[in-house]
Design an enzyme around this catalytic site. Structure first.
Site, PDB file in Angstrom:
ATOM      1  N   GLY A  17       0.823  -1.208   0.000  1.00  0.00           N
ATOM      2  CA  GLY A  17       0.000   0.000   0.000  1.00  0.00           C
ATOM      3  C   GLY A  17       0.847   1.244   0.000  1.00  0.00           C
ATOM      4  N   SER A  18       0.307   2.309   0.553  1.00  0.00           N
ATOM      5  CA  SER A  18       0.977   3.611   0.494  1.00  0.00           C
ATOM      6  C   SER A  18       2.164   3.667   1.443  1.00  0.00           C
ATOM      7  CB  SER A  18      -0.014   4.724   0.831  1.00  0.00           C
ATOM      8  OG  SER A  18      -0.327   4.717   2.214  1.00  0.00           O
ATOM      9  N   THR A  19       3.107   4.529   1.106  1.00  0.00           N
ATOM     10  CA  THR A  19       4.288   4.702   1.950  1.00  0.00           C
ATOM     11  C   THR A  19       3.910   5.260   3.316  1.00  0.00           C
ATOM     12  OG1 THR A  19       5.762   4.970   0.057  1.00  0.00           O
ATOM     13  CG2 THR A  19       6.494   5.922   2.141  1.00  0.00           C
ATOM     14  N   GLY A  69       2.621   2.497   5.357  1.00  0.00           N
ATOM     15  CA  GLY A  69       3.738   1.604   5.629  1.00  0.00           C
ATOM     16  C   GLY A  69       4.617   2.109   6.766  1.00  0.00           C
ATOM     17  N   GLU A 105       5.704  -3.484   0.888  1.00  0.00           N
ATOM     18  CA  GLU A 105       5.822  -3.148  -0.532  1.00  0.00           C
ATOM     19  C   GLU A 105       4.989  -1.897  -0.736  1.00  0.00           C
ATOM     20  OE1 GLU A 105       4.712  -2.505  -4.095  1.00  0.00           O
ATOM     21  OE2 GLU A 105       3.714  -4.452  -4.046  1.00  0.00           O
ATOM     22  N   CYS A 111       1.838   0.416  -8.333  1.00  0.00           N
ATOM     23  CA  CYS A 111       2.924   0.963  -7.523  1.00  0.00           C
ATOM     24  C   CYS A 111       4.226   1.064  -8.307  1.00  0.00           C
ATOM     25  CB  CYS A 111       3.118   0.116  -6.271  1.00  0.00           C
ATOM     26  SG  CYS A 111       3.338  -1.644  -6.614  1.00  0.00           S
ATOM     27  N   GLU A 153       3.952  10.386  -5.924  1.00  0.00           N
ATOM     28  CA  GLU A 153       3.236   9.300  -6.584  1.00  0.00           C
ATOM     29  C   GLU A 153       1.791   9.741  -6.845  1.00  0.00           C
ATOM     30  OE1 GLU A 153       2.869   4.509  -6.127  1.00  0.00           O
ATOM     31  OE2 GLU A 153       2.478   5.700  -4.334  1.00  0.00           O
TER      32      GLU A 153
END
Length: 480
Positions: free
Chosen positions: A237-239, A242, A259, A293, A390
């Site tokens: 998913g999103s940073t 994360g 990831e 991604c 992104e």
């Protein structure tokens, strides 16, 4: 002879292929049940904004029940010989193949991506991952991960909405092969294919509690990650999320793989085959509406061929068909949600405001649903937000370079490091560039190609750990 655009007659896939229930519960200990708190949420079709079904909203009590079921199932599942676990996983793979058409339709309805992609890309890869890891289940001691690799225990897995069923396969298949049990939470906007997979598990005769699926929002995922009886956390998913998960897990015994986001560079040199490169660029950023991604969202093109390449690219974009995802002729489907569409629009507007030149493919967008035309920006500098952040949409930022060293410097000038592409006829240049690019995967004269035997993952803010291949086993094993 003037250019002609040939119209395609509609070729809709039938919705009658799949039966969507009016409501779904949580799949815990081999059975569907209502959420403890009785709460539900709606899942809608991004292409029409039609409500597809109501889904249970799991809370902390439900997370506790799912983890407890997985823990109870762990001794029996991990105690099976690898050959027996392989039989179950192989059976799941066969059922997925047999029911691929149902699943492709369901994924397209719930996600918004074209049926051509779910049918020809997602579902074959989903089955392939289960087949591949079924083959590893009785060979773990030969994976190069130690003489006596053992499962960790209960894996808590949180997956995104862009490839719902494929991300499920990436995580559940190696977890089961290595003897772990699973609690999986799908994304709030795309829960249906995971719930369908629960039925596949029952059809395959998988022992109760080995796979549990709980639906809900971010709070549900946070409760799963924080549960003290989870041994392994896997997140795609999103940073930003994360980072929050990494903070939650820090200081615990839990093993973690992340990831996360990306801002992949697609690098085109002056000796690249233009038509082939254009197809790779289109596949790199407009596949799945750019909601990938590892999308090639930054095009780095050598100055001497910029005009030729952009002319060819714009010609190709004019031929893309945007519209009904259920039509087999559609190239670009719907954006997954209103929130994601707003994010794409805001970043695209910032590109114009900061001085980049915007060009969108001429197309008529449907009146209902969430849509964004394939778009590219030229005159982009590395300071622009569209070159740094992104976007997760069908938006390409075009930058130029003169030398290979400049291309490497620009490609690596990002907090992300998930993917990159190189387009050139020189094998030596490919190898030289690939060694310098800080990206987890580097494609040469292609883009967005995946195989279950090949590891995938990132550097820096794109996460750590690898999924796929032999490397994907390590995250689910105690190899001390």
């Amino acid at each position: 002879m003037p250019d002609q655009i040939f119209e395609y007659a509609p070729a809709p896939e039938s919705r009658a292929i799949v039966d969507i229930a009016p409501s779904y519960g949580l799949f815990i200990d081999g059975e569907f049940r209502e959420a403890a708190g009785g709460k539900v949420f709606k899942t809608v079709s991004p292409a029409t904004e039609e409500v597809l079904s109501e889904v249970a909203q799991a809370d902390g009590e439900d997370v506790e029940a799912a983890v407890r079921a997985a823990r109870a199932a762990f001794p029996g599942w991990s105690g099976l010989p690898g050959t027996e676990r392989a039989k179950y996983i192989f059976r799941i793979a066969r059922i997925l193949q047999e029911r691929a058409r149902e699943l492709a339709v369901l994924e397209t309805l719930d996600n918004g991506k074209p049926i051509r992609e779910t049918r020809d890309a997602d579902l074959p890869l989903v089955a392939a991952h289960f087949f591949y890891y079924a083959g590893w289940a009785d060979k773990l001691e030969h994976a190069g991960l130690g003489p006596d690799p053992r499962p960790l225990g209960v894996a808590g897995q949180v997956i995104p909405w862009n490839f719902p069923l494929l991300m499920l396969a990436w995580k559940i298949a190696p977890a089961l092969a290595t003897g772990n049990t699973v609690v999986l939470k799908p994304a709030e906007t795309t829960p249906l294919s995971a719930l369908f997979f629960a039925d596949v598990c029952r059809q395959a005769g998988l022992p109760r509690g080995v796979v549990n699926i709980i639906t809900g929002d971010g709070a549900t995922g946070a409760a799963l990650v924080a549960h003290p009886d989870i041994d392994k956390v896997a997140f795609t998913g999103s940073t930003a999320v994360g980072k929050a998960i990494a903070r939650t897990v820090a200081g615990t015994r839990k093993k973690l793989t992340l990831e996360l986001g990306g801002k992949g560079a697609n690098i085109v040199f002056d000796d690249a085959p233009v038509d082939q490169a254009v197809e790779g660029i289109v596949n790199g950023i407009y596949f799945n509406q750019g909601q990938v991604c590892c999308a090639g969202s930054r095009l780095l093109v050598q100055e001497s061929v910029q005009d030729e390449l952009l002319d060819a690219l714009k010609r190709r974009l004019r031929t893309l068909r945007v519209g009904d995802p259920m039509d087999k002729n559609t190239d670009v489907g719907a954006i997954n949600s209103a929130e994601q569409l707003a994010r794409i629009e805001e970043l695209a507007d910032s590109g114009e405001a900061e001085g980049a030149e915007r060009w969108s493919a001429p197309c008529e967008l449907p009146g209902n649903g969430y849509w964004f035309a394939p778009t590219l920006f030229t005159g982009v500098s590395q300071a622009h937000r569209i070159a740094r952040e992104e976007i997760f949409g069908p938006v390409l930022s075009v930058l130029t370079f003169r030398t290979p060293d400049e291309a490497v410097a620009k490609a690596n000038n990002t907090p992300y490091g998930l993917s990159a592409g190189i387009w050139t006829e020189k094998g030596s240049r490919i190898l030289s560039m690939a060694n310098k690019l800080r990206a987890g995967v580097v494609w040469a004269n292609t883009f967005n190609k995946f195989d279950p035997t090949s590891p995938f993952g990132g550097y820096k803010e794109s996460g750590f750990g690898r999924e796929g291949g032999r490397h994907g086993l390590e995250a689910y094993l105690d190899v001390r």
